[in-house]
Design a protein around this motif. Structure first.
Motif, PDB file in Angstrom:
ATOM      1  N   SER A   1      -2.635 -26.509 -18.526  1.00 44.33           N
ATOM      2  CA  SER A   1      -3.759 -25.635 -18.844  1.00 44.33           C
ATOM      3  C   SER A   1      -3.194 -24.245 -19.125  1.00 44.33           C
ATOM      4  N   HIS A   2      -3.616 -23.644 -20.233  1.00 48.59           N
ATOM      5  CA  HIS A   2      -3.097 -22.341 -20.627  1.00 48.59           C
ATOM      6  C   HIS A   2      -4.248 -21.427 -21.028  1.00 48.59           C
ATOM      7  N   GLN A   3      -4.180 -20.173 -20.582  1.00 51.62           N
ATOM      8  CA  GLN A   3      -5.108 -19.153 -21.055  1.00 51.62           C
ATOM      9  C   GLN A   3      -4.488 -18.546 -22.307  1.00 51.62           C
ATOM     10  N   VAL A   4      -5.229 -18.559 -23.404  1.00 50.91           N
ATOM     11  CA  VAL A   4      -4.722 -18.014 -24.668  1.00 50.91           C
ATOM     12  C   VAL A   4      -5.727 -17.003 -25.213  1.00 50.91           C
ATOM     13  N   PRO A   5      -5.231 -15.977 -25.886  1.00 51.37           N
ATOM     14  CA  PRO A   5      -6.151 -15.031 -26.516  1.00 51.37           C
ATOM     15  C   PRO A   5      -7.031 -15.762 -27.527  1.00 51.37           C
ATOM     16  N   ASP A   6      -8.287 -15.346 -27.619  1.00 49.03           N
ATOM     17  CA  ASP A   6      -9.207 -15.977 -28.564  1.00 49.03           C
ATOM     18  C   ASP A   6      -8.615 -15.994 -29.972  1.00 49.03           C
ATOM     19  N   ASP A   7      -8.713 -17.127 -30.611  1.00 45.07           N
ATOM     20  CA  ASP A   7      -8.285 -17.311 -32.000  1.00 45.07           C
ATOM     21  C   ASP A   7      -6.802 -17.068 -32.240  1.00 45.07           C
ATOM     22  N   ASP A   8      -5.956 -17.169 -31.220  1.00 45.72           N
ATOM     23  CA  ASP A   8      -4.517 -17.010 -31.418  1.00 45.72           C
ATOM     24  C   ASP A   8      -3.929 -18.375 -31.763  1.00 45.72           C
ATOM     25  N   GLN A   9      -4.113 -18.763 -33.004  1.00 49.80           N
ATOM     26  CA  GLN A   9      -3.710 -20.090 -33.446  1.00 49.80           C
ATOM     27  C   GLN A   9      -2.209 -20.305 -33.351  1.00 49.80           C
ATOM     28  N   ASP A  10      -1.416 -19.248 -33.487  1.00 52.36           N
ATOM     29  CA  ASP A  10       0.039 -19.400 -33.386  1.00 52.36           C
ATOM     30  C   ASP A  10       0.455 -19.873 -31.990  1.00 52.36           C
ATOM     31  N   VAL A  11      -0.133 -19.291 -30.958  1.00 49.07           N
ATOM     32  CA  VAL A  11       0.174 -19.697 -29.580  1.00 49.07           C
ATOM     33  C   VAL A  11      -0.291 -21.133 -29.351  1.00 49.07           C
ATOM     34  N   ILE A  12      -1.506 -21.443 -29.788  1.00 41.48           N
ATOM     35  CA  ILE A  12      -2.039 -22.795 -29.632  1.00 41.48           C
ATOM     36  C   ILE A  12      -1.148 -23.806 -30.335  1.00 41.48           C
ATOM     37  N   ASP A  13      -0.773 -23.522 -31.585  1.00 42.95           N
ATOM     38  CA  ASP A  13       0.085 -24.442 -32.344  1.00 42.95           C
ATOM     39  C   ASP A  13       1.424 -24.660 -31.653  1.00 42.95           C
ATOM     40  N   ARG A  14       2.010 -23.602 -31.120  1.00 46.71           N
ATOM     41  CA  ARG A  14       3.310 -23.718 -30.452  1.00 46.71           C
ATOM     42  C   ARG A  14       3.203 -24.624 -29.221  1.00 46.71           C
ATOM     43  N   LEU A  15       2.180 -24.410 -28.412  1.00 48.84           N
ATOM     44  CA  LEU A  15       2.014 -25.216 -27.197  1.00 48.84           C
ATOM     45  C   LEU A  15       1.718 -26.677 -27.524  1.00 48.84           C
TER      46      LEU A  15
ATOM     47  N   MET B   1     -10.730 -14.597 -23.804  1.00 46.00           N
ATOM     48  CA  MET B   1      -9.719 -15.623 -23.596  1.00 46.00           C
ATOM     49  C   MET B   1     -10.337 -17.003 -23.781  1.00 46.00           C
ATOM     50  N   SER B   2      -9.480 -17.909 -24.158  1.00 46.11           N
ATOM     51  CA  SER B   2      -9.852 -19.314 -24.267  1.00 46.11           C
ATOM     52  C   SER B   2      -8.929 -20.116 -23.354  1.00 46.11           C
ATOM     53  N   THR B   3      -9.353 -21.320 -23.046  1.00 43.51           N
ATOM     54  CA  THR B   3      -8.529 -22.204 -22.220  1.00 43.51           C
ATOM     55  C   THR B   3      -8.097 -23.387 -23.070  1.00 43.51           C
ATOM     56  N   LEU B   4      -6.798 -23.575 -23.164  1.00 40.28           N
ATOM     57  CA  LEU B   4      -6.216 -24.695 -23.891  1.00 40.28           C
ATOM     58  C   LEU B   4      -5.798 -25.744 -22.880  1.00 40.28           C
ATOM     59  N   LEU B   5      -6.355 -26.939 -23.028  1.00 41.69           N
ATOM     60  CA  LEU B   5      -5.963 -28.060 -22.161  1.00 41.69           C
ATOM     61  C   LEU B   5      -5.061 -28.989 -22.951  1.00 41.69           C
ATOM     62  N   LEU B   6      -4.015 -29.447 -22.308  1.00 43.22           N
ATOM     63  CA  LEU B   6      -3.097 -30.411 -22.898  1.00 43.22           C
ATOM     64  C   LEU B   6      -3.032 -31.616 -21.977  1.00 43.22           C
TER      65      LEU B   6
ATOM     66  N   ALA C   1      -7.050 -29.672 -26.634  1.00 43.85           N
ATOM     67  CA  ALA C   1      -8.299 -29.055 -27.090  1.00 43.85           C
ATOM     68  C   ALA C   1      -8.393 -27.665 -26.477  1.00 43.85           C
ATOM     69  N   SER C   2      -8.944 -26.759 -27.258  1.00 45.76           N
ATOM     70  CA  SER C   2      -9.164 -25.387 -26.809  1.00 45.76           C
ATOM     71  C   SER C   2     -10.661 -25.173 -26.625  1.00 45.76           C
ATOM     72  N   PHE C   3     -11.021 -24.493 -25.541  1.00 40.36           N
ATOM     73  CA  PHE C   3     -12.422 -24.242 -25.231  1.00 40.36           C
ATOM     74  C   PHE C   3     -12.625 -22.744 -25.029  1.00 40.36           C
ATOM     75  N   ASP C   4     -13.699 -22.234 -25.556  1.00 43.87           N
ATOM     76  CA  ASP C   4     -14.010 -20.814 -25.465  1.00 43.87           C
ATOM     77  C   ASP C   4     -14.634 -20.492 -24.105  1.00 43.87           C
ATOM     78  N   VAL C   5     -13.855 -20.731 -23.059  1.00 44.69           N
ATOM     79  CA  VAL C   5     -14.267 -20.444 -21.685  1.00 44.69           C
ATOM     80  C   VAL C   5     -13.079 -19.796 -20.978  1.00 44.69           C
TER      81      VAL C   5
END
Length: 84
Positions: free
Chosen positions: A20-34, A1-6, A46-50
């Motif tokens: 703050s959102h937990q997103v599956p690693d490399d799920d660019q579609d979810v990141i783009d939507r948020l 999982m990665s953490t996306l901060l907005l 920004a998304s962080f691999d933590v």
């Protein structure tokens, strides 16, 4: 999982984290939507691999804020990043 901060940059130059959102690693579609859902011209993301919000806050501070002398304000959980 990665953490996306907005968040956004405020009038004083501080980075304010509002989501703050937990997103599956490399799920660019979810990141783009948020990220697209943000409608603030001063929006930041920004998304962080933590796996934890606290670790992502520290990384955001280290990578985007610390060198400028500004502050990171975590409105999600109130974590205070440490200045190293």
């Amino acid at each position: 999982m990665s953490t996306l901060l907005l968040g956004r940059w405020d009038w004083a130059g501080n980075l304010v984290i509002t989501e703050s959102h937990q997103v599956p690693d490399d799920d660019q579609d979810v990141i783009d939507r948020l990220v697209t859902e943000q409608d603030d011209p001063s929006a930041w993301a920004a998304s962080f691999d933590v796996d934890s919000h606290k670790d992502a806050i520290q990384r955001a501070y280290d990578e985007y804020v610390a060198d400028d002398g500004d502050q990171l304000i975590d409105k999600v959980h109130g974590f205070q990043p440490s200045a190293a």
